[in-house]
Motif scaffolding. Structure first.
Motif, PDB file in Angstrom:
ATOM      1  N   MET A   1      14.285   6.610   3.556  1.00 50.06           N
ATOM      2  CA  MET A   1      13.560   6.747   2.295  1.00 50.06           C
ATOM      3  C   MET A   1      14.244   5.938   1.197  1.00 50.06           C
ATOM      4  O   MET A   1      15.446   6.065   0.981  1.00 50.06           O
ATOM      5  N   GLY A   2      13.482   5.122   0.503  1.00 53.23           N
ATOM      6  CA  GLY A   2      14.036   4.291  -0.555  1.00 53.23           C
ATOM      7  C   GLY A   2      14.280   5.077  -1.837  1.00 53.23           C
ATOM      8  O   GLY A   2      13.365   5.709  -2.370  1.00 53.23           O
ATOM      9  N   ILE A   3      15.530   5.047  -2.310  1.00 51.01           N
ATOM     10  CA  ILE A   3      15.921   5.813  -3.497  1.00 51.01           C
ATOM     11  C   ILE A   3      16.679   4.897  -4.451  1.00 51.01           C
ATOM     12  O   ILE A   3      17.460   4.036  -4.020  1.00 51.01           O
ATOM     13  N   GLU A   4      16.468   5.107  -5.742  1.00 54.94           N
ATOM     14  CA  GLU A   4      17.239   4.428  -6.780  1.00 54.94           C
ATOM     15  C   GLU A   4      17.777   5.461  -7.756  1.00 54.94           C
ATOM     16  O   GLU A   4      17.122   6.479  -8.015  1.00 54.94           O
TER      17      GLU A   4
ATOM     18  N   ALA B   1       8.749   5.336 -10.292  1.00 58.02           N
ATOM     19  CA  ALA B   1       8.411   5.011  -8.913  1.00 58.02           C
ATOM     20  C   ALA B   1       7.916   3.576  -8.837  1.00 58.02           C
ATOM     21  O   ALA B   1       7.328   3.057  -9.795  1.00 58.02           O
ATOM     22  N   THR B   2       8.153   2.949  -7.680  1.00 59.36           N
ATOM     23  CA  THR B   2       7.708   1.577  -7.446  1.00 59.36           C
ATOM     24  C   THR B   2       6.575   1.561  -6.429  1.00 59.36           C
ATOM     25  O   THR B   2       6.728   2.061  -5.311  1.00 59.36           O
ATOM     26  N   LEU B   3       5.443   0.999  -6.826  1.00 57.66           N
ATOM     27  CA  LEU B   3       4.319   0.789  -5.920  1.00 57.66           C
ATOM     28  C   LEU B   3       4.356  -0.654  -5.435  1.00 57.66           C
ATOM     29  O   LEU B   3       4.411  -1.591  -6.249  1.00 57.66           O
ATOM     30  N   ASN B   4       4.320  -0.836  -4.134  1.00 53.44           N
ATOM     31  CA  ASN B   4       4.337  -2.162  -3.531  1.00 53.44           C
ATOM     32  C   ASN B   4       2.903  -2.498  -3.104  1.00 53.44           C
ATOM     33  O   ASN B   4       2.376  -1.907  -2.157  1.00 53.44           O
ATOM     34  N   LEU B   5       2.271  -3.438  -3.828  1.00 52.14           N
ATOM     35  CA  LEU B   5       0.852  -3.710  -3.635  1.00 52.14           C
ATOM     36  C   LEU B   5       0.594  -5.198  -3.413  1.00 52.14           C
ATOM     37  O   LEU B   5       1.387  -6.040  -3.824  1.00 52.14           O
TER      38      LEU B   5
ATOM     39  N   GLY C   1       0.805  -1.213   0.000  1.00 56.33           N
ATOM     40  CA  GLY C   1       0.000   0.000   0.000  1.00 56.33           C
ATOM     41  C   GLY C   1       0.830   1.252   0.000  1.00 56.33           C
ATOM     42  O   GLY C   1       0.343   2.325   0.388  1.00 56.33           O
ATOM     43  N   GLU C   2       2.081   1.134  -0.436  1.00 55.03           N
ATOM     44  CA  GLU C   2       2.996   2.275  -0.406  1.00 55.03           C
ATOM     45  C   GLU C   2       3.804   2.386  -1.684  1.00 55.03           C
ATOM     46  O   GLU C   2       4.027   1.398  -2.391  1.00 55.03           O
ATOM     47  N   LEU C   3       4.271   3.609  -1.937  1.00 56.16           N
ATOM     48  CA  LEU C   3       5.324   3.843  -2.910  1.00 56.16           C
ATOM     49  C   LEU C   3       6.627   3.654  -2.140  1.00 56.16           C
ATOM     50  O   LEU C   3       6.961   4.444  -1.267  1.00 56.16           O
ATOM     51  N   THR C   4       7.354   2.592  -2.435  1.00 55.28           N
ATOM     52  CA  THR C   4       8.498   2.228  -1.603  1.00 55.28           C
ATOM     53  C   THR C   4       9.842   2.729  -2.125  1.00 55.28           C
ATOM     54  O   THR C   4      10.772   2.909  -1.338  1.00 55.28           O
ATOM     55  N   TYR C   5       9.972   2.947  -3.449  1.00 52.05           N
ATOM     56  CA  TYR C   5      11.240   3.438  -4.000  1.00 52.05           C
ATOM     57  C   TYR C   5      10.983   4.504  -5.058  1.00 52.05           C
ATOM     58  O   TYR C   5      10.195   4.294  -5.985  1.00 52.05           O
ATOM     59  N   THR C   6      11.625   5.637  -4.875  1.00 51.02           N
ATOM     60  CA  THR C   6      11.612   6.714  -5.858  1.00 51.02           C
ATOM     61  C   THR C   6      12.882   6.607  -6.683  1.00 51.02           C
ATOM     62  O   THR C   6      13.987   6.587  -6.122  1.00 51.02           O
TER      63      THR C   6
END
Length: 316
Positions: free
Chosen positions: A125-128, A157-161, A77-82
């Motif tokens: 904060m997750g960054i790539e 962006a990565t959505l973790n669902l 339910g989050e955006l985990t990596y930008t």
């Protein structure tokens, strides 16, 4: 017909210490502080905007720094990596630079043919950083990072669902996105499939739900050209059962908000009018800018905010 949605506008995160936040994103990553204002919904909290020289849509990472906030946790339910976009030959530079400042960096990873590294900021904060040759945008530098290695803006962006079907329907039926690839359980969507418009969905059916606090993303905003296109997409979303807010004036853009089916807060923000409406381009981010309705409370607001300084070259 011009699509209503043309990619990512900005991504907003919750942070902890305000000075550390500025130091990391301007000093270590080299983004420009294009606006220093307040959280319009919590006026005693800063709202920082970091991006390219003008804060162009598709480059702006923004933060709400809450002093003393505990760290959040990544989950579903989050955006985990930008993901930010860098030049094809810049990965070694960034690997060495991040390690110079004691930041733990992943091994070089490969995804859809591009090389990348993954790390976290001081809040977790997750960054790539994704190296590629498909991005012709000009980066920004304060002078302490070579321009050729500067960050160009968002890659995606990565959505973790827990499931993708309903979110995929939203993206592809109503938001001008299309499926452009699948790899190792990652599903990639784009408007054109170029840096700045990429959204990846990673499915974690049994994962714990993320806890939002410092080091987590508050929302992702998608680009729309103007208020007319925004009202059009608002009507489409409402007709299809999404609970969309009224239009909210954020001074530098207008916004509507809604939850996508997986729980991530989505915003649709206008490209207009931009960040130069109340400061000259050469002086963006230098002063605390307040919306008109907050000006009568400036003295109280400034007293409540912890003073911060811009010192990017300290991180040369």
């Amino acid at each position: 017909m011009q699509p209503y949605i043309t990619g990512i506008h900005h991504i907003t995160a919750i942070a902890g210490n305000a000075q550390q936040n500025i130091d990391f994103y301007t000093g270590i990553l080299g983004l420009r502080l294009v606006k220093k204002t307040i959280n319009f919904d919590a006026p005693d909290v800063y709202h920082f905007y970091f991006g390219d020289g003008l804060g162009s849509p598709g480059t702006v990472f923004t933060t709400f720094p809450f002093t003393g906030a505990r760290k959040g946790t990544k989950g579903t339910g989050e955006l985990t990596y930008t993901a930010f976009s860098i030049g094809k030959d810049s990965l070694d530079y960034w690997n060495e630079r991040l390690k110079k400042f004691g930041i733990a960096v992943s091994d070089v990873l490969t995804r859809f043919g591009d090389s990348l590294i993954r790390f976290e900021d001081h809040d977790g904060m997750g960054i790539e950083l994704i190296a590629n040759d498909q991005d012709d945008r000009q980066g920004w530098t304060y002078g302490h990072i070579p321009l050729e290695h500067s960050i160009k803006g968002f890659y995606g962006a990565t959505l973790n669902l827990r499931a993708k079907e309903l979110t995929e329907q939203l993206l592809t039926r109503h938001m001008n996105y299309r499926l452009i690839g699948q790899e190792d359980g990652r599903h990639r969507y784009g408007t054109e499939g170029k840096p700045g418009d990429i959204v990846d969905i990673v499915i974690d059916k049994s994962g714990n739900r993320g806890m939002q606090s410092a080091g987590t993303v508050h929302h992702i905003a998608f680009r729309t050209a103007n208020t007319q296109s925004q009202l059009a997409i608002q009507e489409i979303l409402m007709q299809n059962g999404y609970q969309v807010t009224e239009v909210r004036d954020r001074n530098y853009f207008k916004s509507i908000y809604f939850r996508e089916p997986g729980g991530v807060l989505f915003e649709i923000a206008t490209d207009e009018p931009g960040f130069a409406i109340d400061e000259e381009e050469a002086h963006l981010g230098e002063l605390l800018k307040l919306p008109e309705w907050a000006e009568p409370s400036r003295k109280r607001i400034e007293t409540a905010l912890v003073p911060v300084t811009l010192q990017p070259k300290k991180y040369a």
